[in-house]
Write a protein that holds these residues in place. Structure first.
Motif, mmCIF file in Angstrom:
data_model
loop_
_atom_site.group_PDB
_atom_site.id
_atom_site.type_symbol
_atom_site.label_atom_id
_atom_site.label_comp_id
_atom_site.label_asym_id
_atom_site.label_seq_id
_atom_site.Cartn_x
_atom_site.Cartn_y
_atom_site.Cartn_z
ATOM 1 N N THR A 138 -9.796 94.986 42.112
ATOM 2 C CA THR A 138 -9.675 93.555 41.880
ATOM 3 C C THR A 138 -10.550 92.795 42.867
ATOM 4 O OG1 THR A 138 -7.778 93.443 43.352
ATOM 5 C CG2 THR A 138 -7.327 93.770 41.006
ATOM 6 N N LEU A 139 -10.750 91.521 42.597
ATOM 7 C CA LEU A 139 -11.525 90.685 43.499
ATOM 8 C C LEU A 139 -10.774 90.496 44.807
ATOM 9 C CD1 LEU A 139 -12.718 87.892 41.057
ATOM 10 C CD2 LEU A 139 -14.075 89.755 41.991
ATOM 11 N N VAL A 140 -11.505 90.417 45.908
ATOM 12 C CA VAL A 140 -10.896 90.218 47.218
ATOM 13 C C VAL A 140 -10.523 88.745 47.389
ATOM 14 C CG1 VAL A 140 -11.277 90.354 49.702
ATOM 15 C CG2 VAL A 140 -12.143 92.151 48.201
ATOM 16 N N TRP A 141 -11.408 87.848 46.963
ATOM 17 C CA TRP A 141 -11.165 86.425 47.077
ATOM 18 C C TRP A 141 -10.959 85.824 45.696
ATOM 19 C CZ3 TRP A 141 -15.386 88.527 49.837
ATOM 20 C CH2 TRP A 141 -15.185 88.600 51.209
ATOM 21 N N THR A 142 -10.205 84.764 45.660
ATOM 22 C CA THR A 142 -10.033 84.020 44.414
ATOM 23 C C THR A 142 -11.212 83.065 44.286
ATOM 24 O OG1 THR A 142 -7.644 84.095 44.739
ATOM 25 C CG2 THR A 142 -8.476 82.511 43.140
ATOM 26 N N PRO A 143 -11.948 83.112 43.187
ATOM 27 C CA PRO A 143 -13.088 82.204 43.019
ATOM 28 C C PRO A 143 -12.636 80.735 42.993
ATOM 29 C CG PRO A 143 -13.163 83.985 41.411
ATOM 30 C CD PRO A 143 -11.837 84.059 42.082
ATOM 31 N N ARG A 144 -13.423 79.883 43.625
ATOM 32 C CA ARG A 144 -13.108 78.450 43.644
ATOM 33 C C ARG A 144 -13.519 77.819 42.318
ATOM 34 N NH1 ARG A 144 -15.268 76.966 49.541
ATOM 35 N NH2 ARG A 144 -17.226 77.415 48.533
ATOM 36 N N GLN A 145 -12.786 76.801 41.928
ATOM 37 C CA GLN A 145 -13.120 76.040 40.725
ATOM 38 C C GLN A 145 -14.029 74.863 41.068
ATOM 39 O OE1 GLN A 145 -12.342 77.284 37.796
ATOM 40 N NE2 GLN A 145 -11.333 78.937 38.907
ATOM 41 N N SER A 146 -13.945 74.396 42.319
ATOM 42 C CA SER A 146 -14.788 73.291 42.772
ATOM 43 C C SER A 146 -14.971 73.427 44.288
ATOM 44 C CB SER A 146 -14.147 71.947 42.422
ATOM 45 O OG SER A 146 -12.908 71.833 43.071
ATOM 46 N N PRO A 147 -15.995 72.766 44.839
ATOM 47 C CA PRO A 147 -16.199 72.874 46.289
ATOM 48 C C PRO A 147 -15.117 72.094 47.045
ATOM 49 C CG PRO A 147 -17.770 71.347 45.321
ATOM 50 C CD PRO A 147 -17.033 71.984 44.187
ATOM 51 N N TRP A 168 -17.045 69.119 51.947
ATOM 52 C CA TRP A 168 -18.169 70.058 52.060
ATOM 53 C C TRP A 168 -19.416 69.414 52.652
ATOM 54 C CZ3 TRP A 168 -22.849 69.242 49.757
ATOM 55 C CH2 TRP A 168 -22.897 68.277 48.752
ATOM 56 N N HIS A 169 -19.557 68.102 52.492
ATOM 57 C CA HIS A 169 -20.769 67.412 52.937
ATOM 58 C C HIS A 169 -20.703 66.980 54.408
ATOM 59 C CE1 HIS A 169 -17.923 64.321 51.754
ATOM 60 N NE2 HIS A 169 -18.580 63.484 52.533
ATOM 61 N N LEU A 170 -19.536 67.067 55.044
ATOM 62 C CA LEU A 170 -19.396 66.659 56.434
ATOM 63 C C LEU A 170 -19.998 67.716 57.364
ATOM 64 C CD1 LEU A 170 -15.725 65.342 56.321
ATOM 65 C CD2 LEU A 170 -17.840 64.012 56.221
ATOM 66 N N PRO A 171 -20.461 67.295 58.554
ATOM 67 C CA PRO A 171 -21.012 68.271 59.508
ATOM 68 C C PRO A 171 -19.937 69.242 59.978
ATOM 69 C CG PRO A 171 -21.284 66.014 60.321
ATOM 70 C CD PRO A 171 -20.532 65.934 59.047
ATOM 71 N N LEU A 172 -20.350 70.435 60.318
ATOM 72 C CA LEU A 172 -19.427 71.443 60.830
ATOM 73 C C LEU A 172 -18.984 71.067 62.244
ATOM 74 C CD1 LEU A 172 -21.271 74.628 59.599
ATOM 75 C CD2 LEU A 172 -19.217 73.593 58.638
ATOM 76 N N PRO A 173 -17.814 71.509 62.689
ATOM 77 C CA PRO A 173 -17.308 71.147 64.028
ATOM 78 C C PRO A 173 -18.270 71.514 65.148
ATOM 79 C CG PRO A 173 -15.574 72.156 62.748
ATOM 80 C CD PRO A 173 -16.832 72.277 61.946
ATOM 81 N N GLN A 174 -18.917 72.659 65.098
ATOM 82 C CA GLN A 174 -19.826 73.043 66.179
ATOM 83 C C GLN A 174 -21.076 72.159 66.203
ATOM 84 O OE1 GLN A 174 -18.849 75.175 63.803
ATOM 85 N NE2 GLN A 174 -20.544 76.326 62.965
ATOM 86 N N GLU A 175 -21.458 71.608 65.062
ATOM 87 C CA GLU A 175 -22.601 70.691 65.034
ATOM 88 C C GLU A 175 -22.241 69.359 65.708
ATOM 89 O OE1 GLU A 175 -23.821 70.313 60.981
ATOM 90 O OE2 GLU A 175 -24.601 72.345 60.903
ATOM 91 N N GLU A 176 -21.009 68.921 65.537
ATOM 92 C CA GLU A 176 -20.564 67.667 66.163
ATOM 93 C C GLU A 176 -20.513 67.821 67.682
ATOM 94 O OE1 GLU A 176 -16.829 66.755 64.357
ATOM 95 O OE2 GLU A 176 -17.751 66.073 62.498
ATOM 96 N N LYS A 177 -20.122 69.002 68.199
ATOM 97 C CA LYS A 177 -20.024 69.222 69.640
ATOM 98 C C LYS A 177 -21.399 69.205 70.292
ATOM 99 C CE LYS A 177 -15.859 72.008 69.416
ATOM 100 N NZ LYS A 177 -15.283 73.350 69.572
#
Length: 106
Positions: A82-91, A95-104
């Protein structure tokens, strides 16, 4: 399947030969040994190739039965995983926000 008339192997014999040769290749050996920790067994591909050739030459019902059973087992083995992860239906919504390490780093 009983009479064998018009029946064709699930794959062309060339496909069984190609799978057998791939199984015996050095790259496949290294990959399989790395992933599974053991040597790959290529005997089933060889048996399938022999059965396919026997079917083409003699129309043997035993070869036909062997190929059908081999393909059935192969399909069941593929469905078992079986699949390991459940596929996402939407992002994700953010998703468009900067990652935490980029803000630091700013």
């Amino acid at each position: 399947m009983a009479d064998g008339l018009g029946w064709q192997p699930p794959r062309p014999c060339e496909a069984y030969r190609a799978e057998w040769e791939l199984c015996r290749s050095a790259a496949h050996f290294l990959h399989h040994y790395y992933v599974h920790g053991e040597r790959p067994s290529c005997e089933q591909w060889r048996r399938d190739l022999d059965s396919c050739r026997e079917w083409e030459e003699r129309r043997s019902t035993e070869a036909q039965r062997s190929l059908c059973e081999s393909e059935r087992v192969r399909v069941q083995a593929a469905r078992k995983h079986t699949l390991v992860w459940t596929p996402r239906q939407s992002p994700p919504a953010d998703w468009h926000l900067p990652l935490p390490q980029e803000e630091k780093n700013k």
